[in-house]
Scaffold this active site. Structure first.
Site, PDB file in Angstrom:
ATOM      1  N   ILE A 103       0.814  -1.220   0.000  1.00 19.16           N
ATOM      2  CA  ILE A 103       0.000   0.000   0.000  1.00 19.16           C
ATOM      3  C   ILE A 103       0.845   1.266   0.000  1.00 19.16           C
ATOM      4  CG2 ILE A 103      -2.012  -1.077   1.061  1.00 19.16           C
ATOM      5  CD1 ILE A 103      -1.121   0.008   3.747  1.00 19.16           C
ATOM      6  N   GLY A 158       8.540   3.877   0.230  1.00 22.00           N
ATOM      7  CA  GLY A 158       9.312   5.066   0.547  1.00 22.00           C
ATOM      8  C   GLY A 158      10.780   4.880   0.258  1.00 22.00           C
ATOM      9  N   THR A 159      11.583   5.829   0.740  1.00 19.72           N
ATOM     10  CA  THR A 159      13.017   5.806   0.478  1.00 19.72           C
ATOM     11  C   THR A 159      13.695   4.607   1.126  1.00 19.72           C
ATOM     12  OG1 THR A 159      12.977   8.225   0.450  1.00 19.72           O
ATOM     13  CG2 THR A 159      15.130   7.172   0.609  1.00 19.72           C
ATOM     14  N   PHE A 160      13.228   4.228   2.309  1.00 17.69           N
ATOM     15  CA  PHE A 160      13.934   3.208   3.080  1.00 17.69           C
ATOM     16  C   PHE A 160      13.169   1.892   3.217  1.00 17.69           C
ATOM     17  CE2 PHE A 160      15.104   7.408   4.869  1.00 17.69           C
ATOM     18  CZ  PHE A 160      16.377   7.467   4.329  1.00 17.69           C
ATOM     19  N   VAL A 198       5.426  -0.291   2.772  1.00 14.82           N
ATOM     20  CA  VAL A 198       4.320  -0.434   3.719  1.00 14.82           C
ATOM     21  C   VAL A 198       3.359  -1.471   3.150  1.00 14.82           C
ATOM     22  CG1 VAL A 198       2.458   0.708   4.965  1.00 14.82           C
ATOM     23  CG2 VAL A 198       4.563   1.962   4.459  1.00 14.82           C
ATOM     24  N   LYS A 258       5.152  -1.425   8.310  1.00 13.19           N
ATOM     25  CA  LYS A 258       6.212  -0.645   7.678  1.00 13.19           C
ATOM     26  C   LYS A 258       7.522  -1.401   7.859  1.00 13.19           C
ATOM     27  CE  LYS A 258       8.070   4.073   7.496  1.00 13.19           C
ATOM     28  NZ  LYS A 258       7.961   5.439   8.081  1.00 13.19           N
ATOM     29  N   ASP A 305       6.927  17.471   9.089  1.00  7.97           N
ATOM     30  CA  ASP A 305       6.676  16.909   7.753  1.00  7.97           C
ATOM     31  C   ASP A 305       5.181  16.824   7.463  1.00  7.97           C
ATOM     32  OD1 ASP A 305       7.530  16.021   5.293  1.00  7.97           O
ATOM     33  OD2 ASP A 305       7.670  13.917   5.898  1.00  7.97           O
TER      34      ASP A 305
END
Length: 696
Positions: free
Chosen positions: A308, A311-313, A316, A331, A428
C-alpha cells in the site's frame, strides 16, 4: 471464533448469578454458548396451527392479517415467558451456572422489545494475571455484535451496518443477509385493482409495517477479535445505513472489563454525536477478554496481503496477524539503507514517538501496535486506516469545499496540540502523511522527521522536510527554528486543500526555495471565506515570532474566527460527524490507496527477511546492530522502553545540516485537474519581516 466462545465457556466454572432490576448490562464469569441461529422471525410461525400453508388471499387480507399479527405477538410472549421460567428453574436447581450446550443465553424476538436483566459478576476465585510491574498483562478481546432493535431507519430497503473501533483498529460489520424468499409472502396488487379503502391496500400497508419492523431489528451475529495492547481502552460501535448514503444511526462507547475470561453482555442505547438530540435504537454486544502471556512477535507472525506504500527506506504492507486474523499496516525498513543514509536516529526517533503517542493516546495520531526487528530489517506495525491517504482524495477531487477542509484542519490542530504538548515537533506535515479512517476522521502518520524533547522556545537546526512545506526560517535562519514550522506547513496545507495547488510550487527546487523565502501568493477568486483567508495569512507569516500560534501555540489557532463553528470538546472526542465518509467495503479494502502500489503482486514477497543477495552476503556488524537495541515494542512502561533504547532522543547526529527533502509529487497531478489559477485582485496585503507573502 465461535470455537473460542465455546472454549472459554467450557474452561471455567461459574456460580449462580442473581438477576437485578432491568438495566442494560449482563455479565458473567463464564461464557454462555451462543447459537448461530437468527432469532425467531414472524414467518417461523406460519406453519403452526391456524396459519394457511397457501399464503393468503389479498382480497380478504385486512382482518386476517390483523388476527395473525395478534396471534404471533401472543405466541412470542408466551414462548418467551415459558423459556424464562424454564431457565430460572434450571439455574436454581439443576445447573451449576453454565448454560447447557445448544441453548441460548437469550433468544431475541421480533416485535418484542425487552431489556435483559442486569448482573455484573465474576468468581471470587478468579486469578487475574499480572506482569512483573503489577499491571494486568495484555491479551485478546473477543467481540460479538448480536443484533439491533428499533433502529432509526425509514425504508424497508435499509442496509444497517456497523464499524467497530478498538484502539484505533477498525472492523467493518456488513449488513445482515436478507433471505429474499423468507418472511410473509408479498402480494402485488393488479394495476387495475382499486387500492384506496380496499382490503388489499390495508393488508399491503400492514405487511410493509411488518417488513420495516424486521429491518429495524437487524441480526448481525458477527464475531471478531482485537489485540489488547493497553488497558482502559474503550470500544466504539457506530451504526450506519448504507441504503441512505451511509446515514449515521448512532454509536455506543463500551468500556470492556479486562479480567481473564470475563464475559460482558448488554443492550446499549445508540447515542447521537450531538448529545442534545435524541436517537432511537439499541444494539446488543458481547465481549470476552482472554489473557495471554507476554509474547514477542516477529515478521513470521504476519502475512503480507497488499503493498500500500513505498518510501526511500522501505515499504508499507497491508498484513494479517496470523493468530487473530486482525488487519494492520506493516512498515518494513531496511537497516542497511538507513545506516548508509545516516538516518538511524530519525528512524529510532519515529519508533519512540509512536510509543509515546500510543501510550498517551491521541485520537488523531496513528497507533503503534508492535515493533520488532530482524538482522536486516526493522518493522513497525500500526493500525490500518482503510480510508486511505488524504493526498489520494485530494488528487482525485482537485480541491475540497471549505467546510470539509476546515474539519480536517481542526483535527490536525488537535493532533499538533498533542505533539507540541509532549515537546514533539512534527516537521513533515503534508497530505501524504494524513490518513483517513473508515469513519472519515484523520490520523497523522510517519514520524520519521519528527523530533522529541523540544521545549516551547527551544530551537533545532536539522534541515529536513518536504520542500513545498518548508518554513522560510528553515531556509534562512542560522539560529535554528522552533515548533512554529508546523504552523507554516499547516497554512500551506489549508491553501492547497481549498485552492487545489501548492502556493510556492515551482519545477525547479531552487526557485521553490526563493518562492518560499521571498515570493508572493494570491488567493484564487471565489475560494475561502474572509475568515479562512485571515487564518491562512496568519499561518503564512514569514516572521515566526509574529505567526499565528507564536504566543499560545494551538490555543491561538483554536480561537481564530475561522473555527467559530467548531466545538473543540466534541471534536476531541470524535463526536462531530465527518463531512465525508470514505467508501470502504470491508477490512481488506485498499481502493483508497494508489493502484500503483496495490496492484503489485505480493505473493512472492518475503517480509521475513531481505531477499537481496548483497544484504545476505554482507551482514551488519555487531557494533551497528547494537544501535538498534531496544527497538522491539513489548508490554512495558514507557520509561522502560526509553531506558532500553541506547541513545538519547534529542540527538540528531546522523545527518545534521544534511538536506533530506523531497518534492511534492501531487502538484502536477492536482493542477492537471483543471483548477484555474485565477487570483483575487482585491485581496489585501499581509505584512511580514522577510517580505510580503500575499500579493495585492
Amino acid at each position: 471464533m465461535t470455537e473460542i466462545f465455546g472454549k472459554l465457556h467450557r474452561s471455567s466454572n461459574s456460580e449462580n448469578t442473581n438477576q437485578a432490576s432491568p438495566s442494560t448490562i449482563q455479565s458473567h464469569s463464564t461464557q454462555p454458548v451462543l447459537s448461530n441461529d437468527h432469532s425467531t422471525k414472524v414467518n417461523d410461525y406460519e406453519g403452526k396451527e391456524g396459519a394457511s400453508s397457501n399464503g393468503y388471499d389479498p382480497v380478504f387480507m385486512s382482518d386476517r392479517m390483523k388476527m395473525r399479527y395478534n396471534e404471533i405477538t401472543a405466541q412470542l410472549h408466551k414462548e418467551q415467558s415459558l423459556k424464562e421460567d424454564k431457565e430460572s428453574g434450571s439455574n436454581s436447581s439443576e445447573s451449576n451456572g453454565i448454560t447447557p450446550m445448544g441453548t441460548y443465553s437469550e433468544k431475541p424476538k421480533l416485535l418484542q422489545s425487552r431489556t435483559p436483566p442486569s448482573s455484573c459478576y465474576i468468581r471470587h476465585d478468579t486469578v487475574v494475571p499480572k506482569d512483573k510491574n503489577g499491571q494486568h498483562a495484555f491479551g485478546r478481546l473477543y467481540v460479538r455484535l448480536h443484533q439491533g432493535r428499533d433502529l432509526n431507519v425509514k425504508s424497508v430497503n435499509a442496509q444497517p451496518y456497523a464499524v467497530i473501533t478498538f484502539e484505533k483498529t477498525q472492523v467493518m460489520v456488513p449488513p445482515p443477509f436478507k433471505d429474499i424468499d423468507g418472511g410473509i409472502p408479498i402480494s402485488i396488487p393488479s394495476k387495475n385493482r382499486p387500492l384506496a379503502g380496499s382490503a388489499s391496500g390495508s393488508s399491503s400497508g400492514l405487511h410493509s409495517e411488518l417488513m420495516l419492523a424486521d429491518v429495524r431489528c437487524p441480526h448481525w451475529d458477527f464475531e471478531t477479535v482485537f489485540d489488547v495492547t493497553k488497558m482502559k481502552s474503550q470500544m466504539v460501535v457506530s451504526v450506519y445505513d448504507k441504503y441512505e448514503d451511509d446515514k449515521f444511526l448512532g454509536s455506543v462507547k463500551i468500556t470492556p472489563i479486562f479480567l481473564h475470561e470475563y464475559v460482558q453482555e448488554a443492550w446499549y442505547k445508540l447515542e447521537p454525536l450531538d448529545l442534545t438530540k435524541s436517537l432511537e435504537g439499541e444494539i446488543k454486544v458481547e465481549t470476552i477478554y482472554e489473557h495471554i502471556e507476554h509474547v514477542r512477535y516477529g515478521p513470521e507472525d504476519f502475512t503480507a496481503l497488499r503493498l500500500i506504500g513505498k518510501g526511500t527506506f522501505g515499504q508499507v504492507y497491508l498484513v494479517r496477524k496470523n493468530d487473530t486474523n486482525r488487519i494492520y499496516a506493516m512498515k518494513k525498513i531496511s537497516k542497511k539503507l538507513i545506516v548508509r543514509k545516516k538516518e538511524v536516529t530519525h528512524t529510532l526517533g519515529e519508533r519512540n514517538i509512536l510509543v509515546r503517542t500510543s501510550l498517551d493516546e491521541s485520537p488523531f495520531i496513528v497507533g503503534l501496535k508492535f515493533s520488532f526487528q530482524t538482522a536486516s530489517d526493522l518493522y513497525l506495525i500500526t493500525d490500518y486506516m482503510s480510508g486511505g491517504e488524504l493526498f489520494w482524495h485530494l488528487q482525485h477531487e482537485g480541491r475540497f469545499p471549505e467546510q470539509r477542509a476546515k474539519f480536517y484542519i481542526a483535527e490536525l490542530v488537535l493532533a499538533l496540540e498533542h505533539l507540541h504538548k509532549h515537546d514533539i515537533i512534527y516537521r513533515d506535515l503534508k497530505p501524504e502523511n494524513i490518513l483517513l479512517d473508515a469513519d472519515g476522521h484523520i490520523a497523522l502518520c510517519d514520524f520519521g522527521l519528527s523530533k522529541a524533547n523540544l521545549s516551547a522556545n527551544a530551537t533545532t537546526n536539522t534541515f529536513c522536510g518536504t520542500t513545498e512545506y518548508l518554513a522560510p526560517e528553515v531556509l534562512l535562519e542560522d539560529k535554528g527554528y522552533t515548533k512554529q514550522v508546523d504552523f507554516w506547513s499547516l497554512g500551506v496545507l489549508v491553501f492547497e486543500m481549498c485552492c487545489g495547488w501548492s502556493p510556492f510550487y515551482a519545477p525547479d527546487v531552487q526557485q521553490m526555495y526563493r518562492n518560499i523565502a521571498f515570493g508572493k501568493v494570491r488567493f484564487p477568486k471565489g475560494v475561502l471565506s474572509s475568515e479562512g483567508r485571515s487564518f491562512v495569512r496568519g499561518l503564512l507569516n514569514r516572521n515566526p515570532n509574529h505567526r499565528l500560534g507564536a504566543v499560545a501555540d494551538t490555543t491561538e489557532l483554536k480561537e481564530h474566527p475561522f473555527f467559530a463553528d467548531i466545538n473543540w470538546d466534541l471534536l476531541s472526542k470524535k463526536k462531530v460527524q465527518p463531512p465525508f465518509k470514505p467508501n470502504v467495503q470491508n477490512d481488506l479494502d485498499v481502493s483508497n490507496f494508489d493502484k500503483e502500489f496495490t496492484n503489485t503482486n505480493v505473493k512472492n514477497i518475503n517480509i521475513v527477511s531481505n531477499v537481496d543477495p548483497a544484504n545476505a552476503s554482507t551482514p551488519l556488524s555487531n557494533t551497528i546492530q547494537d544501535r538498534f537495541r531496544g527497538f522491539t515494542f513489548v508490554n512495558k512502561s514507557i520509561d522502560e522502553q526509553f531506558q532500553n533504547l541506547g541513545l538519547q532522543e534529542n540527538e540528531e547526529t546522523d545527518n545534521l545540516h544534511a538536506c533530506r527533502t523531497t518534492t511534492h509529487s501531487s502538484v502536477n497531478s492536482i493542477n492537471s485537474h483543471g483548477n484555474p489559477r485565477t487570483v483575487d485582485a482585491n485581496d489585501p496585503v499581509a505584512d511580514t519581516v522577510f517580505g510580503e507573502t500575499f500579493e495585492a
